[in-house]
Design a protein around this motif. Structure first.
Motif, PDB file in Angstrom:
ATOM      1  N   GLU A 186       0.826  -1.209   0.000  1.00 52.59           N
ATOM      2  CA  GLU A 186       0.000   0.000   0.000  1.00 52.59           C
ATOM      3  C   GLU A 186       0.863   1.264   0.000  1.00 52.59           C
ATOM      4  O   GLU A 186       0.592   2.217  -0.739  1.00 52.59           O
ATOM      5  N   LYS A 231       1.064   4.067  -3.192  1.00 55.46           N
ATOM      6  CA  LYS A 231       0.813   5.500  -3.029  1.00 55.46           C
ATOM      7  C   LYS A 231       1.959   6.313  -3.615  1.00 55.46           C
ATOM      8  O   LYS A 231       1.744   7.353  -4.249  1.00 55.46           O
ATOM      9  N   ARG A 232       3.195   5.848  -3.429  1.00 56.84           N
ATOM     10  CA  ARG A 232       4.352   6.551  -3.990  1.00 56.84           C
ATOM     11  C   ARG A 232       4.322   6.491  -5.515  1.00 56.84           C
ATOM     12  O   ARG A 232       4.642   7.473  -6.188  1.00 56.84           O
ATOM     13  N   GLU A 279       1.720   6.217  -7.424  1.00 54.28           N
ATOM     14  CA  GLU A 279       0.609   7.015  -7.937  1.00 54.28           C
ATOM     15  C   GLU A 279       0.884   8.507  -7.822  1.00 54.28           C
ATOM     16  O   GLU A 279       0.282   9.309  -8.557  1.00 54.28           O
ATOM     17  N   SER A 280       1.773   8.884  -6.932  1.00 58.17           N
ATOM     18  CA  SER A 280       2.035  10.311  -6.716  1.00 58.17           C
ATOM     19  C   SER A 280       2.983  10.907  -7.751  1.00 58.17           C
ATOM     20  O   SER A 280       3.140  12.118  -7.821  1.00 58.17           O
TER      21      SER A 280
END
Length: 469
Positions: free
Chosen positions: A224, A228-229, A231-232
């Protein structure tokens, strides 16, 4: 005249001379399968026997092993008992997946473990080894549990190289967690021997559910955080094993469940094999002064030249030989289990025929293969000389299987060898490891060959960390 003493014979079960009863088989397999094997397993090229009414072919002939694992590998699937033991832990990870699922996983992880890519990890392996060596700084005969320490070191290397140090765990006792997991989950339950369906409870594994759940939470949290990394922004996530797997997700790649299983496989088991082999190496070397002298001399010489650690594997033949000999005596994976899909037959070069009926269980056991009297001189002795460059040609490719063979050969073999030599180079350059009166390890088979009773060694500084040689 050779004035060296007789080579060290490290502890191992004495081959049985009387076949065990069914009850004794169950007790021994649960306690320690390495204690089950009789004299024929160490002296005959193959044996057709029976366990609980199931035909079993025990194979120690290199030619037959090649046939089973390479030439006709498509006729042999994972054995039922092996899967009953490992699938509850690893599910569809690379070690346990079969068919299309295995092919997808192998294709997804292969790029990170090519020899060229693995060599790129050398500097990280060196940095983590040097960082861990600080634990022993100032040691003057202090006793450490080297088995536990090598698990911590191997995990640190794996975390940094494959996951960029971003495995989400707050545990300060990761080595203990691994021991707990393998003690409860990585062993054969009596229900496995009876081939009971997977849904039948295994009482011996009830205690492992909690720690397995903990490992799975670590994996999910790690996935997870990395997602997130990713997607950023494209430049925010390191291009490592974890990112590679997550990019392989999708209809034509891996499911998220398969990615989780593969990450768990590498976190929970990927470092364990190297860790155990490192610990056994230091133990055997501590009992072999002439080997230790040769290793220390070559390590000091190589490090004094400032050689790139990627070259150490080739520049340290004694160190490599000692590690390989330790893996011979204490193979990280002590058994390879298969099951025949259809009837088969193999004919030896001498014309001997081995009938292999459908559904027969195949046991290729590095534990017995590596100690077999037909294949090795003084098979129970620690003799790294066997693996020096001038002697390697006398070892048949299929009489020595620390990483398996065939399509399912260990994908991390190059990674593990490089990691081990770098770690040994750093540790033995700065410290000397010696036996104590309380060092009485006993090899026990779980997922790997582990030292029961711990592996206590006395550590003494050889030179300060700042010394270049």
């Amino acid at each position: 005249m050779d004035m060296r003493p007789e080579p060290f014979e490290p502890p191992a079960p004495i081959p049985r001379t009387v076949p065990p009863s069914k009850l004794e088989i169950i007790r021994t397999v649960f306690r320690n399968p390495l204690e089950l094997w009789g004299e024929p397993s160490y002296t005959l090229p193959w044996i057709m026997t029976s366990f609980f009414g199931e035909k079993t072919l025990i194979v120690n002939d290199p030619g037959l092993i090649k046939y089973l694992l390479v030439d006709n590998a498509q006729n042999y699937k994972m054995a039922v008992v092996r899967q009953l033991v490992l699938r509850p832990i690893l599910r569809d990870g690379l070690l346990t997946a079969e068919g299309a699922v295995w092919r997808r996983s192998r294709k997804a992880v292969a790029p990170i473990f090519t020899p060229r890519h693995a060599k790129g990890f050398a500097s990280q392996m060196l940095a983590q080894s040097e960082k861990y060596a600080e634990k022993y700084e100032g040691a003057d005969g202090t006793v450490f549990d080297i088995g536990n320490d090598m698990t911590e070191l191997a995990f640190a290397i794996l975390s940094e190289t494959l996951f960029s140090g971003e495995i989400v765990t707050s545990s300060n006792n990761f080595a203990d967690d691994v021991d707990d997991l393998l003690h409860s989950m990585g062993r054969v339950d009596p229900m496995d021997l009876l081939r009971a369906p997977a849904w039948v409870p295994r009482i011996t594994r009830i205690g492992g559910a909690k720690v397995l759940g903990k490992f799975r939470r670590i994996v999910r949290d790690t996935m997870e955080m990395r997602q997130k990394r990713m997607e950023s922004g494209a430049d925010n996530a390191p291009n490592d094993f974890l990112t590679l797997l997550l990019r392989a997700a999708g209809p034509d790649g891996l499911s998220m469940e398969e990615i989780e299983d593969n990450i768990l496989t590498f976190i929970g088991a990927g470092h364990e094999t190297t860790a155990r082999a490192l610990a056994w190496t230091l133990y055997c070397v501590s009992n072999s002064p002439h080997v230790r002298d040769a290793m220390e001399a070559e390590i000091d010489q190589v490090l004094a030249t400032g050689s790139d650690p990627v070259e150490w594997l080739e520049l340290m033949p004694w160190t490599r030989a000692a590690f390989e000999e330790a893996m011979r005596l204490y193979p990280p994976a002590p058994s390879i289990n298969r099951e025949a899909i259809s009837d088969d037959v193999w004919t030896s070069p001498k014309g001997e025929r081995v009938e292999i009926p459908k559904d027969v269980t195949i046991l290729v056991m590095p534990w017995t293969l590596h100690r077999h009297s037909l294949l090795w001189q003084k098979p129970r002795a620690f003799m790294p000389e066997r693996f020096l460059p001038e002697n390697r040609d006398s070892i048949h490719r299929f009489q020595y299987l620390p990483f398996g063979a065939g399509p399912r050969i260990c994908i991390g073999a190059t990674f593990a060898m490089q990691e081990a030599i770098i770690a040994l180079g750093v540790l033995m350059h700065r410290f000397r490891f010696d036996m104590t009166e309380d060092t009485k390890p006993w090899p026990v088979q779980r997922l790997t060959t582990q030292p029961s009773n711990g592996l206590a060694l006395r550590v003494t500084a050889r030179r300060p960390a700042s010394s270049p040689s």
